[in-house]
Design a protein around this motif. Structure first.
Motif, PDB file in Angstrom:
ATOM      1  N   LEU A   1       1.329   0.842  -7.449  1.00  0.00           N
ATOM      2  CA  LEU A   1       0.442  -0.107  -7.262  1.00  0.00           C
ATOM      3  C   LEU A   1       0.814  -1.403  -7.889  1.00  0.00           C
ATOM      4  O   LEU A   1       0.325  -2.023  -8.522  1.00  0.00           O
ATOM      5  CB  LEU A   1      -0.995  -0.055  -7.414  1.00  0.00           C
ATOM      6  N   ALA A   2       2.448  -1.536  -7.814  1.00  0.00           N
ATOM      7  CA  ALA A   2       3.025  -2.537  -8.504  1.00  0.00           C
ATOM      8  C   ALA A   2       3.580  -3.548  -7.584  1.00  0.00           C
ATOM      9  O   ALA A   2       4.664  -4.526  -8.130  1.00  0.00           O
ATOM     10  CB  ALA A   2       4.352  -1.841  -9.407  1.00  0.00           C
TER      11      ALA A   2
ATOM     12  N   TYR B   1      -7.050   6.049 -14.693  1.00  0.00           N
ATOM     13  CA  TYR B   1      -7.309   5.353 -13.412  1.00  0.00           C
ATOM     14  C   TYR B   1      -8.325   6.037 -12.592  1.00  0.00           C
ATOM     15  O   TYR B   1      -9.323   5.266 -12.109  1.00  0.00           O
ATOM     16  CB  TYR B   1      -5.818   5.333 -12.639  1.00  0.00           C
TER      17      TYR B   1
ATOM     18  N   GLU C   1      -8.163   0.421  -4.599  1.00  0.00           N
ATOM     19  CA  GLU C   1      -8.437   1.482  -4.446  1.00  0.00           C
ATOM     20  C   GLU C   1      -9.763   1.970  -5.049  1.00  0.00           C
ATOM     21  O   GLU C   1     -10.034   2.830  -5.798  1.00  0.00           O
ATOM     22  CB  GLU C   1      -7.511   2.614  -4.978  1.00  0.00           C
ATOM     23  N   PHE C   2     -10.982   1.113  -4.860  1.00  0.00           N
ATOM     24  CA  PHE C   2     -12.305   1.264  -5.538  1.00  0.00           C
ATOM     25  C   PHE C   2     -13.134   1.131  -4.421  1.00  0.00           C
ATOM     26  O   PHE C   2     -12.962   0.622  -3.554  1.00  0.00           O
ATOM     27  CB  PHE C   2     -12.635   0.122  -6.685  1.00  0.00           C
TER      28      PHE C   2
ATOM     29  N   MET D   1      -1.011   8.609  -5.121  1.00  0.00           N
ATOM     30  CA  MET D   1       0.428   8.670  -4.433  1.00  0.00           C
ATOM     31  C   MET D   1       1.314   9.215  -5.015  1.00  0.00           C
ATOM     32  O   MET D   1       1.488   8.774  -6.380  1.00  0.00           O
ATOM     33  CB  MET D   1       0.424   7.319  -4.040  1.00  0.00           C
TER      34      MET D   1
ATOM     35  N   LYS E   1      -1.250  -0.768 -14.391  1.00  0.00           N
ATOM     36  CA  LYS E   1      -2.377  -0.844 -13.402  1.00  0.00           C
ATOM     37  C   LYS E   1      -3.719  -0.284 -14.165  1.00  0.00           C
ATOM     38  O   LYS E   1      -4.639  -1.095 -13.606  1.00  0.00           O
ATOM     39  CB  LYS E   1      -2.182   0.492 -12.534  1.00  0.00           C
TER      40      LYS E   1
ATOM     41  N   SER F   1       4.823   8.776  -1.838  1.00  0.00           N
ATOM     42  CA  SER F   1       3.939   7.849  -1.329  1.00  0.00           C
ATOM     43  C   SER F   1       2.690   8.287  -0.604  1.00  0.00           C
ATOM     44  O   SER F   1       1.801   7.718  -0.262  1.00  0.00           O
ATOM     45  CB  SER F   1       4.588   6.800  -0.470  1.00  0.00           C
TER      46      SER F   1
ATOM     47  N   LYS G   1      -6.157   4.620   2.656  1.00  0.00           N
ATOM     48  CA  LYS G   1      -7.352   4.513   1.395  1.00  0.00           C
ATOM     49  C   LYS G   1      -6.997   3.608   0.336  1.00  0.00           C
ATOM     50  O   LYS G   1      -7.526   3.221  -0.700  1.00  0.00           O
ATOM     51  CB  LYS G   1      -7.746   6.024   0.752  1.00  0.00           C
ATOM     52  N   THR G   2      -5.843   3.045   0.630  1.00  0.00           N
ATOM     53  CA  THR G   2      -5.367   1.850  -0.325  1.00  0.00           C
ATOM     54  C   THR G   2      -5.639   0.593   0.616  1.00  0.00           C
ATOM     55  O   THR G   2      -5.001   0.118   1.522  1.00  0.00           O
ATOM     56  CB  THR G   2      -3.851   1.744  -0.680  1.00  0.00           C
TER      57      THR G   2
ATOM     58  N   VAL H   1       4.699   1.339 -14.638  1.00  0.00           N
ATOM     59  CA  VAL H   1       3.545   0.842 -13.449  1.00  0.00           C
ATOM     60  C   VAL H   1       2.308   1.355 -13.742  1.00  0.00           C
ATOM     61  O   VAL H   1       1.261   0.623 -13.239  1.00  0.00           O
ATOM     62  CB  VAL H   1       3.958   1.096 -12.140  1.00  0.00           C
TER      63      VAL H   1
ATOM     64  N   PRO I   1      -3.166  -4.513  -3.817  1.00  0.00           N
ATOM     65  CA  PRO I   1      -3.881  -3.213  -3.427  1.00  0.00           C
ATOM     66  C   PRO I   1      -5.026  -2.935  -3.969  1.00  0.00           C
ATOM     67  O   PRO I   1      -5.400  -3.503  -5.383  1.00  0.00           O
ATOM     68  CB  PRO I   1      -2.889  -2.280  -3.741  1.00  0.00           C
TER      69      PRO I   1
ATOM     70  N   GLN J   1     -11.860   5.219 -10.981  1.00  0.00           N
ATOM     71  CA  GLN J   1     -12.264   5.209  -9.249  1.00  0.00           C
ATOM     72  C   GLN J   1     -13.445   6.092  -9.272  1.00  0.00           C
ATOM     73  O   GLN J   1     -14.024   6.011  -8.212  1.00  0.00           O
ATOM     74  CB  GLN J   1     -11.132   5.767  -8.600  1.00  0.00           C
TER      75      GLN J   1
ATOM     76  N   PRO K   1     -13.403   6.175  -3.556  1.00  0.00           N
ATOM     77  CA  PRO K   1     -12.569   5.240  -2.657  1.00  0.00           C
ATOM     78  C   PRO K   1     -11.468   6.562  -1.852  1.00  0.00           C
ATOM     79  O   PRO K   1     -10.924   6.072  -0.742  1.00  0.00           O
ATOM     80  CB  PRO K   1     -11.740   4.608  -3.624  1.00  0.00           C
ATOM     81  N   ILE K   2     -11.033   7.424  -2.311  1.00  0.00           N
ATOM     82  CA  ILE K   2     -10.304   8.353  -1.881  1.00  0.00           C
ATOM     83  C   ILE K   2     -10.656   9.853  -1.382  1.00  0.00           C
ATOM     84  O   ILE K   2     -10.476  10.093  -0.320  1.00  0.00           O
ATOM     85  CB  ILE K   2      -9.093   8.596  -3.111  1.00  0.00           C
TER      86      ILE K   2
ATOM     87  N   ARG L   1      -0.444  11.369  -1.064  1.00  0.00           N
ATOM     88  CA  ARG L   1      -1.244  11.659  -2.311  1.00  0.00           C
ATOM     89  C   ARG L   1      -1.118  13.075  -2.180  1.00  0.00           C
ATOM     90  O   ARG L   1      -0.835  13.867  -1.318  1.00  0.00           O
ATOM     91  CB  ARG L   1      -2.843  11.129  -1.792  1.00  0.00           C
TER      92      ARG L   1
ATOM     93  N   TYR M   1       0.940  -1.104   0.050  1.00  0.00           N
ATOM     94  CA  TYR M   1       0.146  -0.131   0.043  1.00  0.00           C
ATOM     95  C   TYR M   1       0.813   1.263   0.000  1.00  0.00           C
ATOM     96  O   TYR M   1       0.452   2.477  -0.032  1.00  0.00           O
ATOM     97  CB  TYR M   1      -1.107   0.014   1.231  1.00  0.00           C
ATOM     98  N   ASN M   2       2.144   1.198   0.149  1.00  0.00           N
ATOM     99  CA  ASN M   2       3.059   2.299  -0.190  1.00  0.00           C
ATOM    100  C   ASN M   2       3.450   2.753  -1.364  1.00  0.00           C
ATOM    101  O   ASN M   2       4.192   3.638  -1.731  1.00  0.00           O
ATOM    102  CB  ASN M   2       4.191   2.138   1.012  1.00  0.00           C
ATOM    103  N   CYS M   3       3.203   1.516  -2.178  1.00  0.00           N
ATOM    104  CA  CYS M   3       3.950   1.576  -3.617  1.00  0.00           C
ATOM    105  C   CYS M   3       3.024   2.533  -4.427  1.00  0.00           C
ATOM    106  O   CYS M   3       1.821   2.303  -4.769  1.00  0.00           O
ATOM    107  CB  CYS M   3       4.048   0.413  -4.268  1.00  0.00           C
TER     108      CYS M   3
ATOM    109  N   THR N   1      -5.073  -9.373 -10.109  1.00  0.00           N
ATOM    110  CA  THR N   1      -6.067  -8.362  -9.222  1.00  0.00           C
ATOM    111  C   THR N   1      -7.511  -8.787  -9.584  1.00  0.00           C
ATOM    112  O   THR N   1      -7.658  -9.709 -10.126  1.00  0.00           O
ATOM    113  CB  THR N   1      -5.991  -6.696  -9.826  1.00  0.00           C
TER     114      THR N   1
ATOM    115  N   ARG O   1      -4.483  -3.938 -16.439  1.00  0.00           N
ATOM    116  CA  ARG O   1      -5.146  -5.215 -15.907  1.00  0.00           C
ATOM    117  C   ARG O   1      -6.435  -4.804 -15.348  1.00  0.00           C
ATOM    118  O   ARG O   1      -7.469  -5.766 -14.913  1.00  0.00           O
ATOM    119  CB  ARG O   1      -4.365  -5.328 -14.771  1.00  0.00           C
TER     120      ARG O   1
END
Lengths: 161, 100, 359
Positions: free
Chosen positions: A80-81, C167, A99-100, C48, C195, C58, A136-137, C191, A97, C171, B7-8, C60, A75-77, A154, C198
Motif C-alpha cells: 500500500l505504498a 496493521y 482497507e478498513f 497481499m 503503512k 498481490s 477488498k482494497t 512499506v 488505498p 483492521q 474489511p477483508i 492475499r 490497489y495491487n501494491c 491517508t 501513518r
C-alpha cells in the motif's frame, strides 16, 4: 529517519514526485524506499509506466509520461505504498488505498494525516471505488488544499457506523 | 470480543455451540476452538502453572507450546487452541500437570 | 501398519506446494496436519503477498491458500489426515501419529517434513501472564476465529510479522498505540512500517518491554530504552496501558521430528536456530527423508512455496516418475528463490544457507 520511525523525510518524498506542472494530470506516486522482492506495480500497470527489471528487488521506476493515474497499481501494491495525486485549481485530488470498515461516504469530511500519522487538514471524499477486481482494497478519492501536496498521505480510520 | 465487521474477511452467522467452563454454561460458535470460544467470552486464564501456580493463558494458538492445556471431558493436557469446540463439552481450568 | 508412498507432514504453504507436483506425477500422497483445516499459517494471512506473479504476488494469503487447495483436494491419489499430530519419526521412515485418543503408525517410502516453525518468546518479568501472546497467535485468533485478542495491544518486534499483525489488529478494530523494536532500525519491509506509522502507531527503536503488569491478565506494560548491548537503561521506564502484549520476536524451525530420527542438524542463527543439513534437492541426511519450508530455515511464505515445489519434484523424480522438462523446471524454481533472496532483506538467509552448505 525512515529506518527508525517509518516516516520518510520530506526530501525523500519530494524525490518521488514529478514537477508540479506534470501533476495537472493525475500521476502515481510510488513510495517504495527500500529494495524488497516485489513487482506487482510493474506487472499490473496496463500502460507499462512502471518498470522493475528481472531482479525484482530493484526499486520501481515510473515514467510519468506514460502514467495515466488510473490507480490500478494503487490497489495491487502489497505494501500500500502508492497513491495517485493531481493538482487542480488550488486543490489536490488524491486516490488512496483504504482497507478498513466502514468505508467513508461521498461528500463526507474526513481527517487527512501526514506520514507520521498526525492530522494536517480536513479533506472531502469525492469518490469511493471498490470493485470486484480490487479485491477488498478500496480507492478513496480525497480533495484538499494544494499546500498539503507533499504531506497528505491517508485519512484517519473511521470508527463505527 | 467478537469481530463483527471486517474489511477483508466475512464472519457469517454460525450455529451456537454450548459448553461449560468450570461448570458454568457458556457458548461459542461452530468453527471455534475451545480456546477461541473462551477468549471471546473474556476468559484468558486457562490453567495454573505447575510449581508457582501462576495464571497461564495460551501463547502460540497453533498447537506448539502447550500453554493452553486444559481438562476437557475429564482428560488433562488437551491443547485447547487446536481442539474444535463440540456441543456439551466440559472444560475445566487445569491445575499444574493434571492427572489421568 | 499402514504403508503409503509419500507422507507429507504439515499442510502449510510448503507442504501444499509439494503435494501438487507429486500428485501430477502420479504419486500417492498422504498429507498430515494437526489442525482441523489445511493451510498452516496461510489460513490467517489476510494481506497481499510480495514476490512476483509466479508466487501469486498481490493476491492475499487466504486466497492463495484457496487456489492451492483447490488444485489438489479432489485428487484421487491424495489422502488427508487432519487433527492428527505426528509425534514420532524413525529412521525406517515410520511415523507415529495421534488423532484424538488414537495412536497409530504409518510407514512411508518417502517422507517430506514440512512442519514449519514455532514463535519465540522473550524473557521479561511476568511474560507468562495471560494476555502476553505471540503475534501469530493473535493473528489466528482474529483472522481464523474472528475473536479480538484485546482492545489495546502493545506490539514488540518490527519484523514483517510484527508490522503486518499491527496493521491487521487495526483492521479488526483493535487499538495499537505503540510498536517497540530492540534493534537500531526497523527489521521488516519499510512499506509495512510506513503503512502503520501513518495510521498512528508510534514505532520506537532501541526500546523493549521490561515487565508485564497485571494480576490475572495484562493490564499494562512497563517499557524502557535499551543501550547498544540491548540492556535496559534504568530511569527510562514508561508505563503503557494495554490489555495485550504481542510478541513478534522471531521464529524457530520445528526440527524435533528430524532430530528424533537422527538427521544431521546444525545451529544456524540466521535461519532461526537448529536446522537440518540439506542439499539442493531438499534431501536431509536420512534416506528418502526430505524437508522444505520454514523447518529448513525461516523465510517468507513465498520462498516456502517454491522450496516445497522443488522438494515435491525431487521426490517424484527419485521415486521414478517421468516428468517433462523437470531439469529446466527445477532450475527455474531455484532462480526464483535466488531472486527473492537477492535484496538487502535476503542477506540473512544467504549467509544462513552458506553455513548449511547449500549452494
Amino acid at each position: 529517519m525512515i529506518e527508525k520511525t517509518g516516516v520518510p523525510s520530506l526530501e525523500q518524498v519530494k524525490q518521488e514526485f514529478p514537477d508540479k506542472v506534470v501533476l495537472k494530470k493525475p500521476k502515481a506516486i510510488i513510495e517504495c524506499y527500500k529494495e524488497i522482492p516485489c513487482n506487482p506495480c510493474h506487472t499490473s500497470c496496463p500502460f507499462d509506466a512502471i518498470f522493475i527489471p528481472e531482479d525484482i528487488n530493484v526499486r520501481p521506476k515510473i515514467d510519468f509520461d506514460k502514467c495515466t493515474g488510473c490507480g490500478i497499481c494503487v490497489y495491487n501494491c502489497p505494501g500500500l505504498a502508492i497513491m495517485v495525486t493531481q493538482i487542480k485549481e488550488g486543490k489536490i485530488l488524491m486516490k488512496i488505498p483504504y482497507e478498513f470498515t466502514p468505508l467513508p461516504k461521498v461528500d463526507q469530511t474526513v481527517n487527512v494525516v501526514n506520514r507520521a500519522g498526525e492530522k494536517i487538514s480536513e479533506g472531502i471524499v469525492r469518490k469511493v471505488q471498490l470493485s470486484e477486481k480490487q479485491n477488498k482494497t478500496a480507492l478513496i478519492h480525497i480533495e484538499l488544499d494544494e499546500k498539503y501536496a507533499y504531506e497528505a498521505i491517508t485519512i484517519e480510520v473511521l470508527h463505527g457506523s | 470480543m467478537r469481530i463483527n465487521k471486517h474489511p477483508i474477511l466475512d464472519f457469517p452467522e454460525r450455529k451456537k455451540v454450548s459448553f461449560t467452563f468450570n461448570g458454568k454454561k457458556l457458548f461459542g460458535y461452530e468453527g471455534d476452538t475451545i480456546a477461541s470460544a473462551l477468549h471471546a467470552q473474556g476468559i484468558k486464564h486457562l490453567s495454573d502453572s505447575i510449581h508457582k501456580k501462576r495464571p497461564r493463558g495460551f501463547y502460540c494458538a497453533i498447537g506448539n507450546c502447550a500453554s493452553c492445556n486444559m481438562i476437557v471431558d475429564g482428560v488433562p493436557n488437551v491443547r485447547t487452541c487446536i481442539t474444535p469446540l463440540k456441543e456439551g463439552v466440559d472444560v475445566r481450568k487445569q491445575d499444574g500437570k493434571g492427572r489421568f | 501398519m499402514r504403508r503409503v508412498e509419500v507422507a507429507i507432514i504439515g499442510s502449510g504453504p510448503a507442504g501444499l506446494a509439494a503435494a501438487k507436483p507429486l500428485l501430477d506425477a502420479g504419486a500417492k500422497v498422504l498429507m498430515i496436519d494437526r489442525s482441523d483445516m489445511l493451510g498452516g499459517q496461510l489460513t490467517k494471512q489476510t494481506h497481499m503477498f510480495f514476490g512476483s506473479e509466479k508466487q501469486h504476488a498481490s493476491k492475499r494469503g487466504i486466497d492463495i491458500l484457496k487456489l492451492m487447495v483447490d488444485e489438489i483436494q479432489y485428487h484421487e491419489n491424495l489422502t488427508v489426515l487432519t487433527e492428527t499430530t505426528v509425534v514420532g519419526l524413525y529412521q525406517d521412515r515410520v511415523i507415529s501419529c495421534v488423532k484424538h485418543d488414537e495412536y497409530f503408525k504409518i510407514q512411508a517410502d518417502y517422507i517430506l517434513v514440512a512442519s514449519g516453525a514455532s514463535e519465540k518468546s522473550l524473557p521479561f518479568e511476568n511474560n507468562d501472564l495471560p494476555g502476553v501472546y505471540a503475534a501469530g497467535a493473535v493473528q489466528t485468533l482474529m483472522n481464523v476465529y474472528g475473536v479480538k485478542p484485546g482492545e489495546r495491544v502493545l506490539m514488540i518486534g518490527s519484523g514483517n510479522i510484527g508490522l503486518i499483525v499491527s496493521y491487521q489488529l487495526m483492521q479488526a478494530g483493535v487499538e495499537v498505540p505503540m510498536l517497540l523494536e530492540a534493534a537500531d532500525t526497523i527489521g521488516g519491509y519499510l512499506v509495512h512500517a510506513s503503512k502503520i506509522r501513518r495510521l498512528g502507531v508510534d514505532i520506537r527503536t532501541n526500546m523493549s518491554v521490561k515487565r508485564a503488569i497485571g494480576k490475572a491478565s495484562v493490564e499494562a506494560a512497563e517499557i524502557w530504552r535499551l543501550d547498544k548491548h540491548w540492556q535496559g537503561i534504568p530511569g527510562t521506564e514508561e508505563i503503557v496501558p494495554c490489555d495485550t502484549i504481542c510478541l513478534s520476536v522471531g521464529l524457530a524451525p520445528l526440527t524435533e521430528l528430524l532430530q528424533q530420527a537422527g538427521a544431521d542438524i546444525k545451529y544456524v542463527r540466521e535461519l532461526g536456530g537448529n536446522v537440518p543439513i540439506i542439499n539442493k534437492k531438499y534431501q536431509t541426511s536420512l534416506e528418502n527423508v526430505y524437508t522444505c519450508g520454514d523447518v529448513a530455515g525461516i523465510e517468507e511464505a513465498s520462498s516456502a512455496m517454491i522450496s516445497g515445489e522443488i522438494a515435491g519434484l525431487e521426490i517424484a523424480r527419485s521415486a521414478g516418475y517421468k516428468i517433462d522438462n523437470i531439469d529446466q523446471h527445477i532450475s527455474r524454481l531455484h532462480d526464483d528463490l535466488t531472486n527473492l533472496r537477492n535484496g538487502p532483506h535476503g542477506e540473512k538467509i544467504r549467509i544462513g544457507l552458506e553455513k548449511v552448505g547449500v549452494k
